[in-house]
Design an enzyme around this catalytic site. Structure first.
Site, PDB file in Angstrom:
ATOM      1  N   CYS A 183       1.223  -1.467  -0.041  1.00 17.58           N
ATOM      2  CA  CYS A 183      -0.121  -0.279  -0.124  1.00 17.58           C
ATOM      3  C   CYS A 183       1.015   1.408  -0.033  1.00 17.58           C
ATOM      4  O   CYS A 183       0.335   2.577  -0.292  1.00 17.58           O
ATOM      5  CB  CYS A 183      -0.592  -0.004   0.986  1.00 17.58           C
ATOM      6  SG  CYS A 183      -2.403  -1.261   1.113  1.00 17.58           S
TER       7      CYS A 183
ATOM      8  N   HIS B  26      -3.096   7.311   2.471  1.00 23.71           N
ATOM      9  CA  HIS B  26      -3.628   6.448   1.948  1.00 23.71           C
ATOM     10  C   HIS B  26      -4.689   6.384   2.603  1.00 23.71           C
ATOM     11  O   HIS B  26      -5.063   6.965   3.442  1.00 23.71           O
ATOM     12  CB  HIS B  26      -2.144   5.501   2.386  1.00 23.71           C
ATOM     13  CG  HIS B  26      -2.591   4.284   1.362  1.00 23.71           C
ATOM     14  ND1 HIS B  26      -2.924   3.546   0.524  1.00 23.71           N
ATOM     15  CD2 HIS B  26      -3.189   2.648   2.454  1.00 23.71           C
ATOM     16  CE1 HIS B  26      -3.764   2.490   0.706  1.00 23.71           C
ATOM     17  NE2 HIS B  26      -3.955   1.538   1.079  1.00 23.71           N
TER      18      HIS B  26
ATOM     19  N   ASN C 151      -9.946   0.584  -0.471  1.00 18.00           N
ATOM     20  CA  ASN C 151      -8.426   0.711  -0.857  1.00 18.00           C
ATOM     21  C   ASN C 151      -7.844  -0.025  -1.934  1.00 18.00           C
ATOM     22  O   ASN C 151      -8.425  -1.430  -2.338  1.00 18.00           O
ATOM     23  CB  ASN C 151      -8.232   0.082   0.696  1.00 18.00           C
ATOM     24  CG  ASN C 151      -6.907  -0.182   0.366  1.00 18.00           C
ATOM     25  OD1 ASN C 151      -5.983   0.749  -0.366  1.00 18.00           O
ATOM     26  ND2 ASN C 151      -6.168  -0.655   1.100  1.00 18.00           N
TER      27      ASN C 151
HETATM   28  O1  UT7 Z   1      -4.021   0.088   3.085  1.00 18.50           O
HETATM   29  C1  UT7 Z   1      -3.479  -1.793   3.837  1.00 18.50           C
HETATM   30  C2  UT7 Z   1      -3.542  -1.582   5.479  1.00 18.50           C
HETATM   31  N1  UT7 Z   1      -4.783  -1.901   5.891  1.00 18.50           N
HETATM   32  C3  UT7 Z   1      -5.201  -1.045   5.956  1.00 18.50           C
HETATM   33  O2  UT7 Z   1      -4.765  -0.344   6.724  1.00 18.50           O
HETATM   34  C4  UT7 Z   1      -6.832  -2.433   7.293  1.00 18.50           C
HETATM   35  C5  UT7 Z   1      -6.171  -2.019   8.729  1.00 18.50           C
HETATM   36  N2  UT7 Z   1      -7.747  -2.512   9.501  1.00 18.50           N
HETATM   37  C6  UT7 Z   1      -9.057  -1.984   9.214  1.00 18.50           C
HETATM   38  O3  UT7 Z   1      -8.679  -1.461   8.587  1.00 18.50           O
HETATM   39  C7  UT7 Z   1      -9.932  -2.491  10.084  1.00 18.50           C
HETATM   40  O4  UT7 Z   1      -9.523  -3.268  10.780  1.00 18.50           O
HETATM   41  C8  UT7 Z   1     -11.279  -3.409   9.597  1.00 18.50           C
HETATM   42  C9  UT7 Z   1     -11.931  -2.510   8.354  1.00 18.50           C
HETATM   43  C10 UT7 Z   1     -10.421  -4.172   8.582  1.00 18.50           C
HETATM   44  C11 UT7 Z   1     -11.850  -3.718  10.937  1.00 18.50           C
HETATM   45  O5  UT7 Z   1     -12.498  -3.458  11.721  1.00 18.50           O
HETATM   46  P1  UT7 Z   1     -12.264  -3.514  13.049  1.00 18.50           P
HETATM   47  O6  UT7 Z   1     -12.763  -2.278  14.005  1.00 18.50           O
HETATM   48  O7  UT7 Z   1     -10.459  -4.178  13.143  1.00 18.50           O
HETATM   49  O8  UT7 Z   1     -13.176  -5.120  13.159  1.00 18.50           O
HETATM   50  P2  UT7 Z   1     -12.823  -6.544  13.753  1.00 18.50           P
HETATM   51  O9  UT7 Z   1     -12.051  -7.201  12.647  1.00 18.50           O
HETATM   52  O10 UT7 Z   1     -12.002  -6.221  14.981  1.00 18.50           O
HETATM   53  O11 UT7 Z   1     -14.659  -6.629  13.864  1.00 18.50           O
HETATM   54  C12 UT7 Z   1     -14.944  -6.730  15.321  1.00 18.50           C
HETATM   55  C13 UT7 Z   1     -16.228  -7.482  14.249  1.00 18.50           C
HETATM   56  C14 UT7 Z   1     -15.687  -8.883  14.318  1.00 18.50           C
HETATM   57  O12 UT7 Z   1     -17.049  -9.604  15.249  1.00 18.50           O
HETATM   58  P3  UT7 Z   1     -17.034  -9.841  16.617  1.00 18.50           P
HETATM   59  O13 UT7 Z   1     -15.524 -11.188  16.846  1.00 18.50           O
HETATM   60  O14 UT7 Z   1     -16.531  -8.536  17.781  1.00 18.50           O
HETATM   61  O15 UT7 Z   1     -17.494 -10.396  16.807  1.00 18.50           O
HETATM   62  C15 UT7 Z   1     -16.126  -9.054  13.022  1.00 18.50           C
HETATM   63  O16 UT7 Z   1     -16.615 -10.309  12.720  1.00 18.50           O
HETATM   64  O17 UT7 Z   1     -17.367  -7.537  13.244  1.00 18.50           O
HETATM   65  C16 UT7 Z   1     -16.983  -8.106  12.435  1.00 18.50           C
HETATM   66  N3  UT7 Z   1     -16.424  -8.413  11.520  1.00 18.50           N
HETATM   67  C17 UT7 Z   1     -18.030  -7.447  10.717  1.00 18.50           C
HETATM   68  N4  UT7 Z   1     -18.991  -7.372  10.584  1.00 18.50           N
HETATM   69  C18 UT7 Z   1     -20.188  -6.844   9.714  1.00 18.50           C
HETATM   70  C19 UT7 Z   1     -15.839  -8.209   9.701  1.00 18.50           C
HETATM   71  N5  UT7 Z   1     -16.006  -7.748   9.111  1.00 18.50           N
HETATM   72  C20 UT7 Z   1     -17.598  -7.628   8.892  1.00 18.50           C
HETATM   73  C21 UT7 Z   1     -18.312  -7.194   8.213  1.00 18.50           C
HETATM   74  N6  UT7 Z   1     -19.186  -7.244   7.642  1.00 18.50           N
HETATM   75  N7  UT7 Z   1     -17.617  -6.978   7.169  1.00 18.50           N
END
Ligand code: UT7
Length: 330
Positions: A114, A254, A284
């Site tokens: 990225c 980014h 992204n």
């Molecule tokens: O460009 C390269 C670099 N990449 C980045 O910078 C990305 C960095 N990471 C992120 O942007 C975020 O971590 C994500 C957007 C990928 C995820 O957001 P988050 O707030 O970190 O969510 P999480 O992974 O901690 O998940 C929270 C909850 C989980 O459920 P439980 O375990 O709390 O019950 C996930 O299973 O949200 C759930 N979840 C979703 N729910 C609905 C994960 N993906 C989804 C989804 N829709 N698409």
């Protein structure tokens, strides 16, 4: 005055096909509200299957050249940053040069995930500053849709396709790329990578069945590192150049997650109107994000404006570039 490399033209391209959050609701267990609140994304663009990364890059470069008096044959060098090359080899940049008819140019690819566009921009700068080249085209392009498992809600909501290109030329009026800082931490590779396709885990039927050809991301871990990495490195570049938030016209981050962008802007003391954000429309696009922001904002920029570019991504690799804009609106 010292010869600097200045951006003298910007071009961009995004495919027409739109994939909305509502579309994704029908494909995986997700919902529009979650995606908007957790990422800021509303829709992204998807390239047609019969087209490739080089096709988007060529469109972006043609757009940039159309704003100049130059043709493809005037380019000395083309650098393409991408994680979704047309082939593992040869370099996509070579295919781009051929499709454009850039007969005088040599070309190569760069891969810093990225952060790739910033790495390529810094690399292109060296060729201009040294006097070796007069016109260097830097293009960031990615067809992330080929890298994504559209049954994996952790990743399929995040990424889109697109390309942006900038032309670098010498400038002796104090405008152009002024300073930069880069960092890597290879121990972060395990948190964001594509497992199969390289020499460590060559493609096998079993690995394809296990979907190891797609993006794997431990989102929470990457998020944590991204928030501090991008804010720290941007702050460092600001301090080193005695830039206050009033001095900065725009932060060009980014576009991985709106919450990461907001955290970086907060640390830099920049209000929302000084931050380029188009993640809601494109998601992204990996190497496309930063040049696509410049493409969309170019009419609002004046020569002399201070811009701070910042990225964090797979590797981990991150960085920030401080530049003085060199183009006045037409
Ligand atoms: O460009 C390269 C670099 N990449 C980045 O910078 C990305 C960095 N990471 C992120 O942007 C975020 O971590 C994500 C957007 C990928 C995820 O957001 P988050 O707030 O970190 O969510 P999480 O992974 O901690 O998940 C929270 C909850 C989980 O459920 P439980 O375990 O709390 O019950 C996930 O299973 O949200 C759930 N979840 C979703 N729910 C609905 C994960 N993906 C989804 C989804 N829709 N698409």
């Amino acid at each position: 005055m010292k010869t600097r490399a200045a951006i003298t033209a910007v071009g961009g391209y995004v495919p027409e096909k739109v994939l909305t959050n509502a579309d994704l609701e029908k494909m995986v267990d997700t919902n529009d509200q979650w995606i908007r609140e957790r990422t800021g994304i509303e829709e992204r663009r998807i390239l047609d299957e019969d087209r490739a990364t080089s096709d988007m890059a060529v469109e972006a470069i043609k757009d940039a050249l159309s704003r100049t008096a130059y043709g493809p044959e005037d380019l000395d060098l083309i650098i393409c940053s991408t994680v979704s090359p047309d082939f593992v080899y040869p370099a996509t940049a070579n295919i781009i040069a051929d499709k454009l008819g850039a007969k005088q140019a040599w070309s190569f690819d760069m891969n810093a995930a990225c952060s790739g566009f910033l790495y390529a921009l810094r690399t292109g700068t060296q060729f201009v500053e040294s006097g070796m080249h007069q016109r260097v085209m830097v293009v960031g392009a990615d067809t992330m849709s080929i890298r994504i498992d559209y049954e994996d809600r952790n990743t399929c909501i995040l990424f889109g396709d697109g390309a942006g290109a900038v032309l670098l030329e010498p400038n002796t009026d104090g405008l152009g790329i002024i300073d930069s800082e880069f960092a890597v931490d290879g121990s972060g590779a395990q948190y964001l990578y594509q497992k199969t396709g390289g020499s460590k885990y060559p493609v096998t039927e079993e690995r394809i069945r296990n979907k190891e050809q797609f993006v794997y991301q431990d989102g929470r871990t990457v998020f944590r590192y991204a928030v501090s990495g991008m804010a720290d490195i941007t702050e460092l570049v600001m301090k080193r150049n005695q830039l206050s938030s009033e001095d900065v016209a725009f932060l060009v981050p980014h576009q991985a997650n709106k919450r990461i962008i907001d955290a970086t802007a907060r640390r830099a003391g920049l209000p929302p109107e000084k931050v380029m954000v188009n993640i809601q429309r494109y998601g992204n696009t990996t190497n496309g994000t930063i040049p696509l922001c410049l493409w969309e904002w170019q009419d609002q920029l004046q020569a002399g404006d201070n811009l701070l570019l910042a990225a964090f991504g797979g590797g981990f690799a991150w960085g920030s570039i401080y530049l003085k804009w060199a183009i006045n609106p037409a």
